[in-house]
Write a protein that holds these residues in place. Structure first.
Motif, PDB file in Angstrom:
ATOM      1  N   THR A   2       0.837  -1.192   0.000  1.00 39.46           N
ATOM      2  CA  THR A   2       0.000   0.000   0.000  1.00 39.46           C
ATOM      3  C   THR A   2       0.871   1.241   0.000  1.00 39.46           C
ATOM      4  N   GLN A   3       0.501   2.211  -0.811  1.00 38.34           N
ATOM      5  CA  GLN A   3       1.178   3.508  -0.822  1.00 38.34           C
ATOM      6  C   GLN A   3       0.832   4.265   0.447  1.00 38.34           C
ATOM      7  N   THR A   4       1.782   5.023   0.953  1.00 38.72           N
ATOM      8  CA  THR A   4       1.556   5.864   2.115  1.00 38.72           C
ATOM      9  C   THR A   4       1.841   7.304   1.724  1.00 38.72           C
ATOM     10  N   VAL A   6       2.041  11.170   3.396  1.00 38.64           N
ATOM     11  CA  VAL A   6       2.080  12.050   4.557  1.00 38.64           C
ATOM     12  C   VAL A   6       1.919  13.474   4.031  1.00 38.64           C
ATOM     13  N   ALA A  34      -4.790   4.644  -0.371  1.00 38.07           N
ATOM     14  CA  ALA A  34      -3.511   4.920   0.293  1.00 38.07           C
ATOM     15  C   ALA A  34      -3.704   5.026   1.800  1.00 38.07           C
ATOM     16  N   ASP A  35      -2.653   4.726   2.522  1.00 38.97           N
ATOM     17  CA  ASP A  35      -2.591   5.051   3.940  1.00 38.97           C
ATOM     18  C   ASP A  35      -2.214   6.524   4.014  1.00 38.97           C
ATOM     19  N   VAL A  36      -2.954   7.313   4.792  1.00 40.84           N
ATOM     20  CA  VAL A  36      -2.722   8.755   4.822  1.00 40.84           C
ATOM     21  C   VAL A  36      -2.528   9.243   6.241  1.00 40.84           C
ATOM     22  N   SER A  37      -1.518  10.079   6.386  1.00 36.28           N
ATOM     23  CA  SER A  37      -1.245  10.765   7.644  1.00 36.28           C
ATOM     24  C   SER A  37      -1.244  12.258   7.359  1.00 36.28           C
ATOM     25  N   GLY A  75      -7.789   7.722   8.323  1.00 32.41           N
ATOM     26  CA  GLY A  75      -6.366   8.032   8.284  1.00 32.41           C
ATOM     27  C   GLY A  75      -5.850   8.363   9.667  1.00 32.41           C
ATOM     28  N   THR A  76      -4.761   9.076   9.697  1.00 34.00           N
ATOM     29  CA  THR A  76      -4.171   9.551  10.943  1.00 34.00           C
ATOM     30  C   THR A  76      -4.088  11.067  10.860  1.00 34.00           C
ATOM     31  N   GLU A 109       7.779   8.873  10.181  1.00 33.36           N
ATOM     32  CA  GLU A 109       6.765   8.582   9.162  1.00 33.36           C
ATOM     33  C   GLU A 109       7.290   8.807   7.751  1.00 33.36           C
ATOM     34  N   VAL A 115       6.940   5.800   1.189  1.00 33.04           N
ATOM     35  CA  VAL A 115       6.208   6.974   1.664  1.00 33.04           C
ATOM     36  C   VAL A 115       6.455   8.150   0.748  1.00 33.04           C
TER      37      VAL A 115
END
Length: 120
Positions: A2-4, A6, A34-37, A75-76, A109, A115
């Motif tokens: 998975t793409q992240t 930030v 995507a994983d998102v922060s 997300g975060t 992160e 990332v």
């Protein structure tokens, strides 16, 4: 894998288009798997407080409260420690799901494998 993504948002009501773009890109990345922060820094720090996103208005832009709710749900969302302290915002003041963390967490992160980091 998975793409992240930030996203660090430094703008708030002082630069509404830049602010809105950051929230829109982060939410769109979530919608695409995507994983998102999202990091709230500078003037965007105020959006960690209840009701503040509802005060934001930008014509032809997605409502900021909706974007923030999406990011909090999937997300975060992190409020910068120093930015919070400068605005006298504490852990009991922020929306549920918002964490307060500093530079060490941000660097950890963005140095992760796969990332992509964006700053608005």
């Amino acid at each position: 894998m998975t793409q992240t993504l930030v996203v660090k948002v430094t703008a708030g009501a002082d630069a509404p288009e830049r602010c809105s773009q950051a929230f829109t890109v982060a939410s769109t990345a979530l919608a695409n798997g995507a994983d998102v922060s999202l990091w709230l820094t500078g003037e965007s720090a105020w959006f960690a407080l209840p009701g503040r996103a509802a005060e934001f208005d930008l014509p032809h832009a997605a409502p900021l409260p909706d974007l923030l709710d999406t990011l909090l749900a999937s997300g975060t969302v992190t409020l910068c420690t120093q930015c919070a302290a400068r605005r006298e915002i504490g852990p009991d003041d922020v929306l549920p799901g918002v964490r307060i963390a500093g530079a060490a967490t941000f660097v950890e992160e963005v140095f992760g494998d796969g990332v992509q980091a964006l700053v608005y």
